[in-house]
Design a protein around this motif. Structure first.
Motif, PDB file in Angstrom:
ATOM      1  N   GLU A 291       0.808  -1.219   0.000  1.00 11.09           N
ATOM      2  CA  GLU A 291       0.000   0.000   0.000  1.00 11.09           C
ATOM      3  C   GLU A 291       0.838   1.264   0.000  1.00 11.09           C
ATOM      4  OE1 GLU A 291      -3.606   2.096   2.599  1.00 11.09           O
ATOM      5  OE2 GLU A 291      -2.640   0.247   3.308  1.00 11.09           O
ATOM      6  N   THR A 292       1.908   1.287   0.797  1.00  8.34           N
ATOM      7  CA  THR A 292       2.699   2.516   0.918  1.00  8.34           C
ATOM      8  C   THR A 292       3.440   2.865  -0.363  1.00  8.34           C
ATOM      9  OG1 THR A 292       4.510   1.196   1.851  1.00  8.34           O
ATOM     10  CG2 THR A 292       3.008   2.275   3.407  1.00  8.34           C
ATOM     11  N   ASP A 293       3.586   1.905  -1.268  1.00  6.43           N
ATOM     12  CA  ASP A 293       4.315   2.154  -2.512  1.00  6.43           C
ATOM     13  C   ASP A 293       3.406   2.633  -3.640  1.00  6.43           C
ATOM     14  OD1 ASP A 293       6.538   1.314  -1.186  1.00  6.43           O
ATOM     15  OD2 ASP A 293       6.703  -0.619  -2.208  1.00  6.43           O
ATOM     16  N   ARG A 294       2.106   2.470  -3.485  1.00  9.77           N
ATOM     17  CA  ARG A 294       1.207   2.766  -4.603  1.00  9.77           C
ATOM     18  C   ARG A 294       1.069   4.257  -4.889  1.00  9.77           C
ATOM     19  NH1 ARG A 294      -1.621  -2.122  -2.709  1.00  9.77           N
ATOM     20  NH2 ARG A 294      -3.115  -0.930  -1.457  1.00  9.77           N
ATOM     21  N   MET A 295       1.123   5.101  -3.870  1.00  5.67           N
ATOM     22  CA  MET A 295       1.007   6.533  -4.137  1.00  5.67           C
ATOM     23  C   MET A 295       2.205   7.089  -4.909  1.00  5.67           C
ATOM     24  SD  MET A 295      -1.748   8.151  -3.731  1.00  5.67           S
ATOM     25  CE  MET A 295      -1.198   9.846  -3.603  1.00  5.67           C
ATOM     26  N   PRO A 296       3.459   6.763  -4.529  1.00  2.00           N
ATOM     27  CA  PRO A 296       4.586   7.225  -5.353  1.00  2.00           C
ATOM     28  C   PRO A 296       4.505   6.729  -6.795  1.00  2.00           C
ATOM     29  CG  PRO A 296       5.383   6.461  -3.225  1.00  2.00           C
ATOM     30  CD  PRO A 296       3.933   6.097  -3.297  1.00  2.00           C
ATOM     31  N   GLU A 297       4.049   5.506  -6.980  1.00  2.00           N
ATOM     32  CA  GLU A 297       3.885   4.987  -8.343  1.00  2.00           C
ATOM     33  C   GLU A 297       2.820   5.790  -9.096  1.00  2.00           C
ATOM     34  OE1 GLU A 297       4.948   0.334  -7.185  1.00  2.00           O
ATOM     35  OE2 GLU A 297       2.872   0.961  -7.482  1.00  2.00           O
ATOM     36  N   THR A 298       1.730   6.089  -8.423  1.00  2.00           N
ATOM     37  CA  THR A 298       0.649   6.850  -9.041  1.00  2.00           C
ATOM     38  C   THR A 298       1.112   8.237  -9.450  1.00  2.00           C
ATOM     39  OG1 THR A 298      -1.024   5.635  -7.807  1.00  2.00           O
ATOM     40  CG2 THR A 298      -1.659   7.808  -8.636  1.00  2.00           C
TER      41      THR A 298
ATOM     42  N   GLU B   9      -5.800  -2.394  -5.355  1.00  2.00           N
ATOM     43  CA  GLU B   9      -6.613  -1.825  -4.279  1.00  2.00           C
ATOM     44  C   GLU B   9      -7.986  -1.483  -4.845  1.00  2.00           C
ATOM     45  OE1 GLU B   9      -4.403   1.668  -3.022  1.00  2.00           O
ATOM     46  OE2 GLU B   9      -5.735   2.980  -4.154  1.00  2.00           O
ATOM     47  N   GLU B  10      -8.942  -1.309  -3.953  1.00  2.00           N
ATOM     48  CA  GLU B  10     -10.304  -0.998  -4.370  1.00  2.00           C
ATOM     49  C   GLU B  10     -10.541   0.508  -4.367  1.00  2.00           C
ATOM     50  OE1 GLU B  10     -13.251  -4.256  -3.305  1.00  2.00           O
ATOM     51  OE2 GLU B  10     -11.779  -4.477  -1.687  1.00  2.00           O
ATOM     52  N   ALA B  11     -11.778   0.896  -4.651  1.00  2.00           N
ATOM     53  CA  ALA B  11     -12.087   2.310  -4.898  1.00  2.00           C
ATOM     54  C   ALA B  11     -11.881   3.210  -3.689  1.00  2.00           C
ATOM     55  CB  ALA B  11     -13.527   2.436  -5.397  1.00  2.00           C
ATOM     56  N   THR B  12     -11.802   2.638  -2.505  1.00  2.00           N
ATOM     57  CA  THR B  12     -11.540   3.443  -1.306  1.00  2.00           C
ATOM     58  C   THR B  12     -10.063   3.727  -1.101  1.00  2.00           C
ATOM     59  OG1 THR B  12     -11.521   1.412   0.004  1.00  2.00           O
ATOM     60  CG2 THR B  12     -13.611   2.629  -0.122  1.00  2.00           C
ATOM     61  N   GLY B  13      -9.194   3.102  -1.896  1.00  2.00           N
ATOM     62  CA  GLY B  13      -7.757   3.271  -1.723  1.00  2.00           C
ATOM     63  C   GLY B  13      -7.273   4.653  -2.136  1.00  2.00           C
ATOM     64  N   THR B  14      -6.162   5.064  -1.555  1.00  2.00           N
ATOM     65  CA  THR B  14      -5.655   6.419  -1.814  1.00  2.00           C
ATOM     66  C   THR B  14      -5.155   6.584  -3.248  1.00  2.00           C
ATOM     67  OG1 THR B  14      -3.522   5.761  -0.877  1.00  2.00           O
ATOM     68  CG2 THR B  14      -5.081   6.850   0.607  1.00  2.00           C
TER      69      THR B  14
ATOM     70  N   ASN C 121     -14.277 -16.381  -9.090  1.00  2.00           N
ATOM     71  CA  ASN C 121     -15.169 -15.982  -8.005  1.00  2.00           C
ATOM     72  C   ASN C 121     -15.087 -14.475  -7.827  1.00  2.00           C
ATOM     73  OD1 ASN C 121     -16.810 -15.942  -5.685  1.00  2.00           O
ATOM     74  ND2 ASN C 121     -15.054 -16.312  -4.341  1.00  2.00           N
ATOM     75  N   PRO C 122     -15.675 -13.695  -8.731  1.00  2.00           N
ATOM     76  CA  PRO C 122     -15.529 -12.232  -8.660  1.00  2.00           C
ATOM     77  C   PRO C 122     -16.143 -11.673  -7.370  1.00  2.00           C
ATOM     78  CG  PRO C 122     -16.419 -12.957 -10.791  1.00  2.00           C
ATOM     79  CD  PRO C 122     -16.485 -14.122  -9.883  1.00  2.00           C
ATOM     80  N   HIS C 123     -15.288 -11.032  -6.568  1.00  2.00           N
ATOM     81  CA  HIS C 123     -15.785 -10.491  -5.304  1.00  2.00           C
ATOM     82  C   HIS C 123     -15.189  -9.143  -4.943  1.00  2.00           C
ATOM     83  CE1 HIS C 123     -12.091 -12.673  -4.232  1.00  2.00           C
ATOM     84  NE2 HIS C 123     -11.992 -11.864  -3.186  1.00  2.00           N
ATOM     85  N   LYS C 124     -14.187  -8.669  -5.691  1.00  2.00           N
ATOM     86  CA  LYS C 124     -13.677  -7.328  -5.432  1.00  2.00           C
ATOM     87  C   LYS C 124     -13.171  -6.714  -6.725  1.00  2.00           C
ATOM     88  CE  LYS C 124      -9.048  -8.761  -3.852  1.00  2.00           C
ATOM     89  NZ  LYS C 124      -8.081  -8.628  -2.737  1.00  2.00           N
ATOM     90  N   GLN C 125     -13.242  -5.392  -6.781  1.00  2.00           N
ATOM     91  CA  GLN C 125     -12.795  -4.669  -7.971  1.00  2.00           C
ATOM     92  C   GLN C 125     -11.440  -4.039  -7.692  1.00  2.00           C
ATOM     93  OE1 GLN C 125     -15.173  -1.326  -9.249  1.00  2.00           O
ATOM     94  NE2 GLN C 125     -14.253  -1.302 -11.284  1.00  2.00           N
ATOM     95  N   ILE C 126     -10.433  -4.516  -8.414  1.00  2.00           N
ATOM     96  CA  ILE C 126      -9.097  -3.912  -8.316  1.00  2.00           C
ATOM     97  C   ILE C 126      -8.594  -3.473  -9.691  1.00  2.00           C
ATOM     98  CG2 ILE C 126      -8.449  -5.086  -6.179  1.00  2.00           C
ATOM     99  CD1 ILE C 126      -6.886  -7.116  -7.835  1.00  2.00           C
ATOM    100  N   ASP C 127      -9.410  -3.684 -10.720  1.00  2.00           N
ATOM    101  CA  ASP C 127      -9.063  -3.290 -12.091  1.00  2.00           C
ATOM    102  C   ASP C 127     -10.042  -2.215 -12.540  1.00  2.00           C
ATOM    103  OD1 ASP C 127      -7.115  -5.692 -12.979  1.00  2.00           O
ATOM    104  OD2 ASP C 127      -8.779  -6.496 -11.806  1.00  2.00           O
ATOM    105  N   VAL C 128      -9.535  -1.206 -13.257  1.00  2.00           N
ATOM    106  CA  VAL C 128     -10.354  -0.037 -13.559  1.00  2.00           C
ATOM    107  C   VAL C 128      -9.783   0.689 -14.768  1.00  2.00           C
ATOM    108  CG1 VAL C 128      -9.003   1.403 -11.973  1.00  2.00           C
ATOM    109  CG2 VAL C 128     -11.369   2.064 -12.513  1.00  2.00           C
TER     110      VAL C 128
END
Length: 231
Positions: free
Chosen positions: A128-135, A155-160, A183-190
């Motif tokens: 998680e801590t690496d995703r913002m610098p990548e973004t 990460e899902e839509a609530t992620g930073t 077994n689709p149960h979470k959205q991490i692709d957008v």
């Protein structure tokens, strides 16, 4: 879609193909059925000698792959001949030492009769801590251009990172689970796009068993209206 609307339509698909380790025929069938103009890929084979395998994969799909240096990362994109590719490259994202290399595939493309836009495929870190610098690195690479960004954010839509991207580029894909394919149960692709570009999710007749055989993610598909870019 009527003919007038179709003249301004670009189909975008984002797809994590898990290294092409699953049912190869299934993943080819899925992508052919989608018939994307821009295919944003994550987890393509990334070892140093895998370029020929990706090029052959593009040939099977009837798409064009620009190749080039990938810096041992697994993110890239392909395009249909319907679009002009003005430039294309792979770029590095900040990663920790000994972590899997991460980056983006980016191309400036143009539907004839329209101004160009940037298409970018991303695959953010599991940490998680690496995703913002990548973004921030992805947004800096895009700059002020009209753009479409799609991929596996881990990460899902609530992620930073998700919210940061959505603040610059509104979501154009529908809110629906994308993982796992079986077994689709979470959205991490957008898929996100500049505010002048709107999207509609096409209804595709893809069998759940075929999707589950192809890879562990579901594809995210958007018909992008680029009429705002018409010249």
């Amino acid at each position: 879609m009527n003919d007038a609307a179709g003249a301004h339509r670009v189909r975008i698909a984002s797809y994590n193909v898990r290294g092409l380790k699953d049912d190869h025929a299934a993943v080819v069938d899925v992508i052919r059925a989608i018939a994307p103009d821009v295919l944003l890929l994550q987890e393509v084979p990334r070892h140093p000698l895998s370029g020929h395998r990706i090029a052959n994969f593009a040939d099977e799909l009837g798409l064009t792959w620009f190749g080039g240096a990938r810096f041992r990362m697994s993110t890239t994109l392909m395009t249909d001949l319907r679009l002009d590719v003005l430039d294309a490259r792979h770029g590095k994202l900040p990663t920790r030492r000994f972590d899997e290399p991460r980056g983006f595939g980016m191309a400036t493309v143009r539907l004839p009769g329209h101004r160009p836009f940037v298409a970018c495929s991303v695959h953010l870190s599991l940490r998680e801590t690496d995703r913002m610098p990548e973004t921030e690195a992805v947004l800096a690479a895009i700059g002020s251009a009209d753009a479409v960004v799609g991929g596996d954010l881990n990460e899902e839509a609530t992620g930073t990172a998700w919210r940061r991207l959505a603040g610059r580029l509104p979501e154009v894909s529908e809110r629906a689970p994308s993982y796992s394919a079986a077994n689709p149960h979470k959205q991490i692709d957008v898929v996100f796009a500049s505010s002048g570009l709107t999207g509609q999710t096409p209804r595709l007749d893809l069998e759940p068993a075929l999707l589950a055989a192809a890879t562990d993610h579901l594809p995210v598909v958007v018909d992008l209206d680029v009429s705002s870019l018409a010249e």
